[in-house]
Design a protein around this motif. Structure first.
Motif, mmCIF file in Angstrom:
data_model
loop_
_atom_site.group_PDB
_atom_site.id
_atom_site.type_symbol
_atom_site.label_atom_id
_atom_site.label_comp_id
_atom_site.label_asym_id
_atom_site.label_seq_id
_atom_site.Cartn_x
_atom_site.Cartn_y
_atom_site.Cartn_z
ATOM 1 N N GLU A 74 0.803 -1.219 0.000
ATOM 2 C CA GLU A 74 0.000 0.000 0.000
ATOM 3 C C GLU A 74 0.841 1.277 0.000
ATOM 4 O O GLU A 74 0.343 2.354 -0.333
ATOM 5 N N LYS A 75 2.123 1.180 0.348
ATOM 6 C CA LYS A 75 2.953 2.383 0.462
ATOM 7 C C LYS A 75 3.200 3.061 -0.882
ATOM 8 O O LYS A 75 3.346 4.285 -0.942
ATOM 9 N N GLN A 76 3.302 2.278 -1.954
ATOM 10 C CA GLN A 76 3.649 2.851 -3.256
ATOM 11 C C GLN A 76 2.701 2.349 -4.344
ATOM 12 O O GLN A 76 3.128 1.910 -5.402
ATOM 13 N N ASP A 77 1.417 2.403 -4.035
ATOM 14 C CA ASP A 77 0.383 2.059 -5.021
ATOM 15 C C ASP A 77 0.570 0.671 -5.608
ATOM 16 O O ASP A 77 0.430 0.458 -6.819
ATOM 17 N N GLY A 78 0.916 -0.274 -4.761
ATOM 18 C CA GLY A 78 0.993 -1.665 -5.194
ATOM 19 C C GLY A 78 2.302 -2.074 -5.829
ATOM 20 O O GLY A 78 2.405 -3.185 -6.360
ATOM 21 N N LEU A 79 3.300 -1.204 -5.784
ATOM 22 C CA LEU A 79 4.608 -1.525 -6.354
ATOM 23 C C LEU A 79 5.683 -1.469 -5.276
ATOM 24 O O LEU A 79 5.624 -0.631 -4.375
ATOM 25 N N LEU A 80 6.668 -2.348 -5.387
ATOM 26 C CA LEU A 80 7.822 -2.326 -4.499
ATOM 27 C C LEU A 80 9.095 -2.224 -5.341
ATOM 28 O O LEU A 80 9.232 -2.927 -6.346
ATOM 29 N N PRO A 81 10.040 -1.333 -4.952
ATOM 30 C CA PRO A 81 11.334 -1.321 -5.632
ATOM 31 C C PRO A 81 12.062 -2.629 -5.368
ATOM 32 O O PRO A 81 12.026 -3.166 -4.256
ATOM 33 N N ALA A 82 12.724 -3.139 -6.395
ATOM 34 C CA ALA A 82 13.455 -4.404 -6.295
ATOM 35 C C ALA A 82 14.893 -4.185 -6.747
ATOM 36 O O ALA A 82 15.148 -3.940 -7.927
ATOM 37 N N VAL A 83 15.808 -4.242 -5.802
ATOM 38 C CA VAL A 83 17.231 -4.102 -6.098
ATOM 39 C C VAL A 83 17.771 -5.476 -6.465
ATOM 40 O O VAL A 83 17.639 -6.419 -5.685
ATOM 41 N N VAL A 84 18.358 -5.591 -7.647
ATOM 42 C CA VAL A 84 18.867 -6.885 -8.111
ATOM 43 C C VAL A 84 20.380 -6.935 -7.901
ATOM 44 O O VAL A 84 21.109 -6.030 -8.314
ATOM 45 N N GLN A 85 20.831 -8.012 -7.274
ATOM 46 C CA GLN A 85 22.239 -8.202 -6.940
ATOM 47 C C GLN A 85 22.723 -9.528 -7.510
ATOM 48 O O GLN A 85 22.014 -10.534 -7.444
ATOM 49 N N ASP A 86 23.918 -9.511 -8.085
ATOM 50 C CA ASP A 86 24.551 -10.752 -8.544
ATOM 51 C C ASP A 86 24.897 -11.580 -7.310
ATOM 52 O O ASP A 86 25.669 -11.154 -6.462
ATOM 53 N N VAL A 87 24.336 -12.760 -7.202
ATOM 54 C CA VAL A 87 24.519 -13.559 -5.999
ATOM 55 C C VAL A 87 25.958 -14.031 -5.827
ATOM 56 O O VAL A 87 26.402 -14.302 -4.712
#
Length: 205
Positions: free
Chosen positions: A16-29
């Motif tokens: 609910e904080k960002q209209d149904g979207l979440l930032p996703a940080v992608v990291q090389d494992v």
């Protein structure tokens, strides 16, 4: 799918904080390098978990898109976790080709990586491909016994450098030792991650 990803509670996240979207940080494992930032809605997160390929919600196109769906340079999902506020995701993945549309490994040109992890990943890639003319390829083709012998030799040379040579020589021999040790681990189906995990357990214990 990994335990880290499969146990993620989707409805417990702060959508609910960002209209149904979440930032996703992608990291090389493997190298720990930050590769890109995208956004996920519930459907994108579920698709990522279901398919094992990182999928985002495109705000410009207003639809789901799987990274690499046109280029083939997809991100193989390893794990996803939420931050302490449950409003940002850390996505750990193995890139299959460049992540950035400019042909770079990362969308962040100067994003740092852990070099030992990067070297370990490179050695693993050499083991998969066995490129002709590569010293690493020659070691893998010689087999585990020869690699173990090289580790022993480099260990002795490192110890001798420590007691009889200058700092530069010691650092050089230590570098040779660490490289050959990583090759030895890979020859047994292991890698830096297993060693780091054991050391972390010992530290916490």
């Amino acid at each position: 799918m990994t335990t880290e990803a499969s146990t993620l509670e989707i409805e417990a996240l702060a959508w609910e904080k960002q209209d149904g979207l979440l930032p996703a940080v992608v990291q090389d494992v493997d190298t720990l390098r930050v590769l890109m930032l995208g956004y996920m809605d519930r459907a994108a997160l579920q698709a990522s978990l279901d398919t094992g390929r990182v999928t985002f919600y495109s705000r410009s196109r207003q639809r789901l898109w799987t990274k690499g769906e046109t280029s083939g340079n997809y991100l193989a999902l390893v794990a996803i976790e939420a931050d302490c506020d449950a409003d940002t995701l850390l996505v750990q993945a193995r890139p299959r080709g460049p992540t950035c549309h400019l042909g770079r490994d990362s969308c962040f040109a100067r994003a740092p990586s852990a070099f030992m992890a990067e070297l370990d990943a490179l050695i693993a890639e050499r083991q998969r491909r066995l490129p002709a003319g590569s010293y690493t390829t020659g070691l893998f083709e010689d087999g585990v016994h020869r690699i173990a012998q090289k580790v022993g030799e480099e260990g002795v040379e490192t110890a001798l450098a420590a007691v009889a040579q200058d700092d530069e020589a010691l650092v050089g021999e230590a570098g040779d030792l660490l490289y050959h040790l990583l090759v030895l681990l890979r020859s047994r189906g292991l890698g830096l991650r297993e060693v780091e995990s054991l050391l972390a357990q010992r530290h916490r214990g």
